[in-house]
Design a protein around this motif. Sequence first.
Motif, PDB file in Angstrom:
ATOM      1  N   PRO A  40      -2.081  -2.847  -5.544  1.00 22.61           N
ATOM      2  CA  PRO A  40      -0.989  -1.927  -5.184  1.00 22.61           C
ATOM      3  C   PRO A  40      -1.256  -0.462  -5.515  1.00 22.61           C
ATOM      4  CG  PRO A  40      -0.470  -3.026  -7.238  1.00 22.61           C
ATOM      5  CD  PRO A  40      -1.764  -3.643  -6.754  1.00 22.61           C
ATOM      6  N   LEU A  41      -2.260  -0.167  -6.350  1.00 24.74           N
ATOM      7  CA  LEU A  41      -2.590   1.224  -6.635  1.00 24.74           C
ATOM      8  C   LEU A  41      -3.408   1.819  -5.489  1.00 24.74           C
ATOM      9  CD1 LEU A  41      -3.525   0.959 -10.425  1.00 24.74           C
ATOM     10  CD2 LEU A  41      -1.374   1.766  -9.423  1.00 24.74           C
ATOM     11  N   SER A  42      -3.561   3.110  -5.509  1.00 31.81           N
ATOM     12  CA  SER A  42      -4.336   3.810  -4.484  1.00 31.81           C
ATOM     13  C   SER A  42      -5.499   4.508  -5.168  1.00 31.81           C
ATOM     14  CB  SER A  42      -3.457   4.837  -3.755  1.00 31.81           C
ATOM     15  OG  SER A  42      -2.354   4.192  -3.123  1.00 31.81           O
ATOM     16  N   TYR A  43      -6.708   3.961  -4.930  1.00 35.64           N
ATOM     17  CA  TYR A  43      -7.898   4.439  -5.626  1.00 35.64           C
ATOM     18  C   TYR A  43      -7.708   4.376  -7.142  1.00 35.64           C
ATOM     19  CZ  TYR A  43      -9.672   6.021  -1.136  1.00 35.64           C
ATOM     20  OH  TYR A  43     -10.119   6.064   0.162  1.00 35.64           O
ATOM     21  N   GLY A  44      -7.034   3.296  -7.569  1.00 37.84           N
ATOM     22  CA  GLY A  44      -6.861   3.052  -8.989  1.00 37.84           C
ATOM     23  C   GLY A  44      -5.824   3.908  -9.674  1.00 37.84           C
ATOM     24  N   THR A  45      -5.042   4.647  -8.899  1.00 37.50           N
ATOM     25  CA  THR A  45      -4.039   5.516  -9.502  1.00 37.50           C
ATOM     26  C   THR A  45      -2.763   5.506  -8.669  1.00 37.50           C
ATOM     27  OG1 THR A  45      -3.537   7.800 -10.155  1.00 37.50           O
ATOM     28  CG2 THR A  45      -4.952   7.505  -8.251  1.00 37.50           C
ATOM     29  N   ALA A  46      -1.680   5.929  -9.303  1.00 34.25           N
ATOM     30  CA  ALA A  46      -0.403   5.996  -8.584  1.00 34.25           C
ATOM     31  C   ALA A  46      -0.260   7.291  -7.794  1.00 34.25           C
ATOM     32  CB  ALA A  46       0.754   5.868  -9.566  1.00 34.25           C
ATOM     33  N   PHE A  47      -1.126   8.264  -8.076  1.00 35.62           N
ATOM     34  CA  PHE A  47      -1.030   9.556  -7.402  1.00 35.62           C
ATOM     35  C   PHE A  47      -2.416  10.025  -6.961  1.00 35.62           C
ATOM     36  CE2 PHE A  47       2.540   9.328 -10.367  1.00 35.62           C
ATOM     37  CZ  PHE A  47       3.602   9.530  -9.494  1.00 35.62           C
ATOM     38  N   PRO A  48      -2.932   9.453  -5.866  1.00 41.99           N
ATOM     39  CA  PRO A  48      -4.249   9.863  -5.368  1.00 41.99           C
ATOM     40  C   PRO A  48      -4.147  11.221  -4.669  1.00 41.99           C
ATOM     41  CG  PRO A  48      -3.249   8.380  -3.822  1.00 41.99           C
ATOM     42  CD  PRO A  48      -2.311   8.453  -4.994  1.00 41.99           C
ATOM     43  N   PRO A  49      -5.256  11.845  -4.380  1.00 36.91           N
ATOM     44  CA  PRO A  49      -5.211  13.108  -3.625  1.00 36.91           C
ATOM     45  C   PRO A  49      -4.671  12.863  -2.218  1.00 36.91           C
ATOM     46  CG  PRO A  49      -7.471  12.306  -3.831  1.00 36.91           C
ATOM     47  CD  PRO A  49      -6.637  11.464  -4.746  1.00 36.91           C
ATOM     48  N   MET A  50      -3.667  13.631  -1.815  1.00 35.49           N
ATOM     49  CA  MET A  50      -3.002  13.408  -0.528  1.00 35.49           C
ATOM     50  C   MET A  50      -3.762  14.140   0.571  1.00 35.49           C
ATOM     51  SD  MET A  50      -0.535  11.393  -1.341  1.00 35.49           S
ATOM     52  CE  MET A  50       0.944  11.430  -0.336  1.00 35.49           C
ATOM     53  N   ILE A  51      -4.875  13.559   0.957  1.00 33.44           N
ATOM     54  CA  ILE A  51      -5.709  14.149   1.998  1.00 33.44           C
ATOM     55  C   ILE A  51      -5.989  13.103   3.070  1.00 33.44           C
ATOM     56  CG2 ILE A  51      -6.789  15.855   0.489  1.00 33.44           C
ATOM     57  CD1 ILE A  51      -9.168  13.945   0.184  1.00 33.44           C
ATOM     58  N   GLY A  52      -6.265  13.565   4.285  1.00 34.10           N
ATOM     59  CA  GLY A  52      -6.621  12.652   5.367  1.00 34.10           C
ATOM     60  C   GLY A  52      -5.564  11.569   5.569  1.00 34.10           C
ATOM     61  N   GLY A  53      -6.051  10.357   5.842  1.00 33.50           N
ATOM     62  CA  GLY A  53      -5.145   9.239   6.056  1.00 33.50           C
ATOM     63  C   GLY A  53      -4.446   8.771   4.794  1.00 33.50           C
ATOM     64  N   ILE A  54      -4.964   9.192   3.634  1.00 30.29           N
ATOM     65  CA  ILE A  54      -4.348   8.769   2.363  1.00 30.29           C
ATOM     66  C   ILE A  54      -2.903   9.225   2.298  1.00 30.29           C
ATOM     67  CG2 ILE A  54      -4.470   8.953  -0.155  1.00 30.29           C
ATOM     68  CD1 ILE A  54      -7.461   9.376   0.100  1.00 30.29           C
ATOM     69  N   ARG A  55      -2.626  10.423   2.812  1.00 30.10           N
ATOM     70  CA  ARG A  55      -1.251  10.934   2.707  1.00 30.10           C
ATOM     71  C   ARG A  55      -0.266  10.088   3.502  1.00 30.10           C
ATOM     72  NH1 ARG A  55      -3.875  14.656   6.073  1.00 30.10           N
ATOM     73  NH2 ARG A  55      -2.900  15.021   8.108  1.00 30.10           N
ATOM     74  N   PHE A  56      -0.722   9.499   4.609  1.00 31.18           N
ATOM     75  CA  PHE A  56       0.170   8.631   5.382  1.00 31.18           C
ATOM     76  C   PHE A  56       0.339   7.275   4.694  1.00 31.18           C
ATOM     77  CE2 PHE A  56      -1.630  11.457   8.694  1.00 31.18           C
ATOM     78  CZ  PHE A  56      -0.445  12.019   9.147  1.00 31.18           C
ATOM     79  N   GLU A  57      -0.783   6.676   4.290  1.00 30.51           N
ATOM     80  CA  GLU A  57      -0.726   5.347   3.681  1.00 30.51           C
ATOM     81  C   GLU A  57      -0.015   5.377   2.333  1.00 30.51           C
ATOM     82  OE1 GLU A  57      -1.302   1.337   2.646  1.00 30.51           O
ATOM     83  OE2 GLU A  57      -1.186   2.420   4.555  1.00 30.51           O
ATOM     84  N   HIS A  58      -0.337   6.359   1.495  1.00 28.71           N
ATOM     85  CA  HIS A  58       0.272   6.382   0.160  1.00 28.71           C
ATOM     86  C   HIS A  58       1.750   6.776   0.227  1.00 28.71           C
ATOM     87  CE1 HIS A  58       0.204   6.227  -4.161  1.00 28.71           C
ATOM     88  NE2 HIS A  58       0.769   7.416  -4.224  1.00 28.71           N
ATOM     89  N   THR A  59       2.098   7.685   1.136  1.00 28.18           N
ATOM     90  CA  THR A  59       3.517   8.019   1.320  1.00 28.18           C
ATOM     91  C   THR A  59       4.300   6.793   1.762  1.00 28.18           C
ATOM     92  OG1 THR A  59       2.993  10.316   1.882  1.00 28.18           O
ATOM     93  CG2 THR A  59       5.137   9.473   2.579  1.00 28.18           C
ATOM     94  N   HIS A  60       3.695   6.004   2.649  1.00 27.00           N
ATOM     95  CA  HIS A  60       4.329   4.758   3.086  1.00 27.00           C
ATOM     96  C   HIS A  60       4.540   3.821   1.907  1.00 27.00           C
ATOM     97  CE1 HIS A  60       3.779   0.565   4.848  1.00 27.00           C
ATOM     98  NE2 HIS A  60       4.957   0.944   5.281  1.00 27.00           N
ATOM     99  N   ARG A  61       3.565   3.727   1.029  1.00 28.67           N
ATOM    100  CA  ARG A  61       3.693   2.855  -0.137  1.00 28.67           C
ATOM    101  C   ARG A  61       4.791   3.341  -1.079  1.00 28.67           C
ATOM    102  NH1 ARG A  61      -2.369   1.020  -2.106  1.00 28.67           N
ATOM    103  NH2 ARG A  61      -3.148   0.326  -0.071  1.00 28.67           N
ATOM    104  N   LEU A  62       4.879   4.658  -1.267  1.00 27.85           N
ATOM    105  CA  LEU A  62       5.911   5.206  -2.146  1.00 27.85           C
ATOM    106  C   LEU A  62       7.308   4.928  -1.598  1.00 27.85           C
ATOM    107  CD1 LEU A  62       4.348   8.670  -3.112  1.00 27.85           C
ATOM    108  CD2 LEU A  62       4.505   6.613  -4.539  1.00 27.85           C
ATOM    109  N   ILE A  63       7.471   5.109  -0.298  1.00 28.86           N
ATOM    110  CA  ILE A  63       8.774   4.836   0.317  1.00 28.86           C
ATOM    111  C   ILE A  63       9.080   3.344   0.256  1.00 28.86           C
ATOM    112  CG2 ILE A  63      10.146   4.984   2.434  1.00 28.86           C
ATOM    113  CD1 ILE A  63       8.453   7.413   3.212  1.00 28.86           C
ATOM    114  N   ALA A  64       8.063   2.511   0.474  1.00 24.54           N
ATOM    115  CA  ALA A  64       8.254   1.060   0.408  1.00 24.54           C
ATOM    116  C   ALA A  64       8.682   0.636  -0.993  1.00 24.54           C
ATOM    117  CB  ALA A  64       6.963   0.345   0.808  1.00 24.54           C
ATOM    118  N   GLY A  65       8.061   1.215  -2.021  1.00 27.45           N
ATOM    119  CA  GLY A  65       8.454   0.902  -3.386  1.00 27.45           C
ATOM    120  C   GLY A  65       9.880   1.311  -3.658  1.00 27.45           C
ATOM    121  N   THR A  66      10.278   2.471  -3.136  1.00 31.07           N
ATOM    122  CA  THR A  66      11.654   2.939  -3.308  1.00 31.07           C
ATOM    123  C   THR A  66      12.640   1.990  -2.638  1.00 31.07           C
ATOM    124  OG1 THR A  66      10.901   5.241  -3.367  1.00 31.07           O
ATOM    125  CG2 THR A  66      13.226   4.860  -2.892  1.00 31.07           C
ATOM    126  N   VAL A  67      12.330   1.572  -1.410  1.00 28.56           N
ATOM    127  CA  VAL A  67      13.212   0.634  -0.696  1.00 28.56           C
ATOM    128  C   VAL A  67      13.280  -0.695  -1.440  1.00 28.56           C
ATOM    129  CG1 VAL A  67      13.479  -0.708   1.436  1.00 28.56           C
ATOM    130  CG2 VAL A  67      12.913   1.723   1.548  1.00 28.56           C
TER     131      VAL A  67
END
Length: 300
Positions: A40-67
């Motif tokens: 469930p982590l992103s590159y081993g951390t909860a706050f990876p660098p928001m670059i490229g496709g990471i910003r879409f995938e990790h933002t989706h994960r954050l919203i999913a966790g909130t929901v």
Amino acid sequence: MKPTLLHRYATFVTAMTGILIFAGGLVTSTNSGLSVPDWPLSYGTAFPPMIGGIRFEHTHRLIAGTVGVLTLVLAIAVWRAESRRWMKGLGLAALLAVVAQAVLGGLTVIYLLPAWISVTHACLAQTFFSLVASIALFTSNEWREGRVEPCEYAGSLRRLLITTTAFAWLQLVAGAIVRHTGRGLRWHFALAFLIALHILFIVLKSARDKSTRERLFPHAVLLGGLVTTQIFLGFGSFIFTRMLKAEIPTTGEVLFTTAHQTLGAMILAGTALLALRSYRLLAAPPSASRSAVPARGSLV
């Protein structure tokens, strides 16, 4: 939690789920599903660098966790505040669905986006959206206190709405298959035609009687507007993904395909809610109520 507050909270969870579906659509549209290789982590951390496709995938994960957290609170609130046993069951079902959705989301990453998991993940997301929207309806003042009025066309309108809801659900399955495998487009188009035709019938039928004209007709017209917009978005998506296909998704392709997917979820939920409202607010004639599926007052 007071009934009014519970209804508002359920409505908020529904809105957040809609945002989550849009965020998930962005992940697929931008081909960012594997931009983060772990879960469930992103590159081993909860706050990876928001670059490229990471910003879409990790933002989706954050919203999913909130929901997920919001749904847990909703399930607890429903269990504490509701005396209706079937409502407690719906609260539990919503919680189980969001847990299953999280597991499927993890599996899509672990197993490198297998089509059947991605399709199931997409279908469950939109089904969950309809479920929490239904909880919002069931906790509303209209559902608790709404007066029931006789309607000559109640039985036929209900059957039409149930059929349309079933087509809308099959359409989301077909759409998910097209989106994740590229196959089944003809079925997607066929179901889209059936849904549009049925929504037209619903609008016309709900305008025939005073009771439906005042209470259900505006909802039906809204669905008609959503379906019309969906047809436009569908053609735009087809043009971008099949006729103007680029190696890197263009802004137009991302916006059209994501909006098309999100609006599909809204149409499914809107049709299901209209069907439920028809059972709650309309009373079939005595001769028809014996053969109709739940009679007056069966879902209170």
